[in-house]
Design a protein around this motif. Structure first.
Motif, mmCIF file in Angstrom:
data_model
loop_
_atom_site.group_PDB
_atom_site.id
_atom_site.type_symbol
_atom_site.label_atom_id
_atom_site.label_comp_id
_atom_site.label_asym_id
_atom_site.label_seq_id
_atom_site.Cartn_x
_atom_site.Cartn_y
_atom_site.Cartn_z
ATOM 1 N N SER A 150 0.839 -1.204 0.000
ATOM 2 C CA SER A 150 0.000 0.000 0.000
ATOM 3 C C SER A 150 0.875 1.255 0.000
ATOM 4 O O SER A 150 1.870 1.342 0.736
ATOM 5 N N TRP A 172 0.674 5.798 -1.098
ATOM 6 C CA TRP A 172 -0.185 6.966 -1.323
ATOM 7 C C TRP A 172 0.399 7.806 -2.447
ATOM 8 O O TRP A 172 1.623 7.980 -2.529
ATOM 9 N N HIS A 173 -0.485 8.324 -3.288
ATOM 10 C CA HIS A 173 -0.075 9.236 -4.352
ATOM 11 C C HIS A 173 0.161 10.624 -3.740
ATOM 12 O O HIS A 173 -0.678 11.131 -3.006
ATOM 13 N N VAL A 191 -2.474 13.744 3.541
ATOM 14 C CA VAL A 191 -2.258 12.288 3.536
ATOM 15 C C VAL A 191 -1.714 11.842 4.898
ATOM 16 O O VAL A 191 -2.158 10.834 5.455
ATOM 17 N N TYR A 250 -3.654 9.221 7.376
ATOM 18 C CA TYR A 250 -3.028 7.990 7.867
ATOM 19 C C TYR A 250 -2.943 8.009 9.400
ATOM 20 O O TYR A 250 -3.300 7.036 10.071
ATOM 21 N N ASP A 278 -5.807 1.825 -8.158
ATOM 22 C CA ASP A 278 -6.460 2.606 -7.104
ATOM 23 C C ASP A 278 -7.090 1.628 -6.135
ATOM 24 O O ASP A 278 -7.803 0.729 -6.536
ATOM 25 N N SER A 333 -8.789 4.849 5.767
ATOM 26 C CA SER A 333 -8.449 5.878 6.744
ATOM 27 C C SER A 333 -9.712 6.690 7.056
ATOM 28 O O SER A 333 -10.695 6.639 6.306
ATOM 29 N N ASN A 363 -8.799 8.883 0.813
ATOM 30 C CA ASN A 363 -8.774 7.472 0.406
ATOM 31 C C ASN A 363 -9.068 7.338 -1.086
ATOM 32 O O ASN A 363 -8.397 6.605 -1.810
ATOM 33 N N TRP A 399 -6.159 9.417 -3.339
ATOM 34 C CA TRP A 399 -4.701 9.240 -3.306
ATOM 35 C C TRP A 399 -4.196 7.875 -2.857
ATOM 36 O O TRP A 399 -2.997 7.630 -2.908
ATOM 37 N N ARG A 400 -5.081 7.027 -2.410
ATOM 38 C CA ARG A 400 -4.612 5.707 -1.964
ATOM 39 C C ARG A 400 -4.371 4.836 -3.192
ATOM 40 O O ARG A 400 -5.189 4.786 -4.106
ATOM 41 N N ARG A 401 -3.233 4.127 -3.186
ATOM 42 C CA ARG A 401 -2.873 3.242 -4.297
ATOM 43 C C ARG A 401 -2.329 1.919 -3.760
ATOM 44 O O ARG A 401 -1.892 1.841 -2.603
#
Lengths: 202, 169
Positions: free
Chosen positions: B43, B45-46, B57, B61, B90, B95, B101, B104-106
Motif C-alpha cells: 500500500s 499513497w499518491h 495524507v 493515515y 487505485d 483511513s 482514500n 490518493w490511496r494506491r
C-alpha cells in the motif's frame, strides 16, 4: 536498587543515578550491568550522591525484574508501527503505571545492560515519552536523556522520539548537547526539530 | 512528476556511515520489514509533485492509528512502477478521511520477491526517507479535524480527545 527520583531535580537525579550506575551503591545483581555502563554512557563517573537523604532506595522485587525481562524477550518477535499499540507497549506502560520507579529501574537495567533487542529498546523509549504517568515523569525523562547518549543510533532515535512527545524545557540543554555530538546528520536534523518544539512550548 | 509515499520507520533506513557495521551500498535488513506485502501488494499513497497533499495524507493515515505519533515515510518517483514491472491500481483505503482514500490511496501489486528487493534497492538509491514530528502530525490532524475531513466514527477516542483539547497528549 531503584531510587525514587520524583522529588529531586534533574541534576541531583543524574548525580544519584550516576553513582548507582558506577557501582557505589549497587547490589551484586547490578555489578555486571555497571561494568557496561561506562561504555553505554561514557560521561558517567562515580560521584558523591547529593540528595540521598531525600530519596528512597528499594530493592527491585524479583517478580518485577522477571516480568520486565520477559517483556523484552517477547518483544523480539514483535513488529512495531508508529502510533499503534502493541502487546509490548501495553504491557510496558501498564507495568510502569502499576510499579512506578521499581519498574523503571528494572527497565533501565534491561535496556542499558545490553539485554534488549534494539528495536524493543527503541520502541520502549518512544512509549516512555508518550505515556502519561506523573509519578514516573522524572525517571522517564532521565532514561530518555541517557538514551540520547547511547552508542546505538536506533536507541538515540527512539529517545529523540520519546522526547518529542514531551513539553518539558528541562531537557533543552540535553537536546542541545545531543545535537552538538550527534554524528548522524539525519538524526541531528530530527533532534533540532524536537528542540524547536521544546523551545516553542517553553 | 508525481510521487508515491510508503509509510516506514525511519531508523531502519539509516545507512553507512551512520550505521558503521553496514557496508557502503547496503541497507539494514530490518528495513525490509517496512515493505511487508499482503497478497503480494504494497500500500502506498499518491503525492502531488508539489507535495501539496502531503500533510493531508499524513493526517489521514495518522488519524487511523491508536494514538498521535510521528509520521515516518519514504517518498519516491512513480517511474519505479514501470522500472520494476509491477502494477499500480487505485485501492480506496480505510483511513478516516474518505476523500483522501478515494483520491490518493494506491496499491503496488504483483510483486515477486526479486522485485521487492529491487524496490528496496531503488528506495535506497533514489528514495527519500523523512520524518514528520509528533507536533507537526498533531497540527495536521487539527487542520483536518477543523476542515471536517475526518470521520470521527473511525477515529480512536484517544486521538479525538487530543483533537478536542481534552488532554495535552
Amino acid at each position: 536498587v531503584v531510587v525514587d527520583l520524583s522529588k529531586v531535580s534533574l541534576t541531583d537525579a543524574e548525580s544519584l543515578a550516576a553513582t548507582l550506575w558506577a557501582g557505589s551503591y549497587l547490589t551484586d545483581s547490578w555489578s555486571a550491568t555497571s561494568r557496561t555502563a561506562s561504555t553505554v554512557f561514557p560521561g558517567i563517573q562515580a560521584t558523591e550522591p547529593r540528595a540521598l537523604s531525600s530519596t528512597t532506595i528499594r530493592e527491585i522485587p524479583g517478580d518485577v525484574e522477571h516480568e520486565v525481562q520477559s517483556l523484552f524477550e517477547a518483544a523480539r518477535d514483535e513488529e512495531f508501527e508508529d502510533g499503534i499499540e502493541s502487546q509490548f507497549s501495553v504491557r510496558l506502560t501498564n507495568l510502569i503505571e502499576a510499579q512506578g520507579d521499581l519498574a523503571m529501574g528494572a527497565i533501565n537495567k534491561v535496556m542499558f545492560g545490553g539485554n534488549a533487542a534494539l528495536d524493543a529498546a527503541s520502541e520502549a523509549m518512544r512509549w516512555l515519552g508518550q505515556m502519561k504517568d506523573p509519578e514516573t515523569h522524572l525517571y522517564r525523562i532521565w532514561t530518555l536523556r541517557q538514551g540520547l547518549k547511547s552508542n546505538s543510533l536506533r536507541i538515540r532515535d527512539g529517545a529523540a522520539l520519546g522526547l518529542s512527545f514531551l513539553a518539558d524545557p528541562r531537557v533543552i540543554p540535553d537536546l542541545e548537547l545531543a545535537i552538538s555530538r550527534e554524528p548522524c546528520a539525519e538524526l541531528r536534523s530530527d533532534l533540532e526539530s524536537v528542540l524547536d518544539w521544546h523551545k516553542r512550548v517553553r | 512528476v508525481p510521487l508515491l509515499l510508503r509509510v516506514v520507520r525511519k531508523a531502519k533506513w539509516y545507512k553507512n556511515p551512520d550505521v558503521p557495521w553496514l557496508r557502503d551500498g547496503d541497507l539494514q535488513a530490518d528495513a525490509i520489514a517496512d515493505l511487508r506485502t499482503t497478497d503480494n501488494r504494497l500500500s502506498v499513497w499518491h503525492i502531488e509533485d508539489d507535495q501539496s497533499n502531503l500533510r493531508r495524507v499524513a493526517a489521514a493515515y495518522a488519524a487511523g492509528r491508536d494514538s498521535i505519533a510521528n509520521f515516518d515515510y519514504a517518498i519516491f518517483n512513480t517511474d519505479v512502477v514501470d522500472d520494476l514491472g509491477v502494477i499500480m491500481d487505485d485501492q480506496p483505503g480505510n483511513s478516516p478521511d474518505s476523500e483522501a482514500n478515494e483520491k490518493w490511496r494506491r496499491n503496488l501489486g504483483q510483486f515477486s520477491h526479486r522485485q521487492l528487493f529491487e524496490f528496496a534497492e531503488y528506495l535506497r538509491q533514489s528514495g527519500t526517507v523523512k520524518r514528520m514530528q509528533y507536533a507537526d502530525v498533531l497540527e495536521s490532524l487539527r487542520q483536518a479535524w477543523d476542515a471536517n475531513q475526518l470521520d470521527d466514527r473511525r477515529v480512536k477516542e484517544k486521538i479525538l480527545s487530543q483533537l478536542r483539547g481534552d488532554v495535552s497528549n
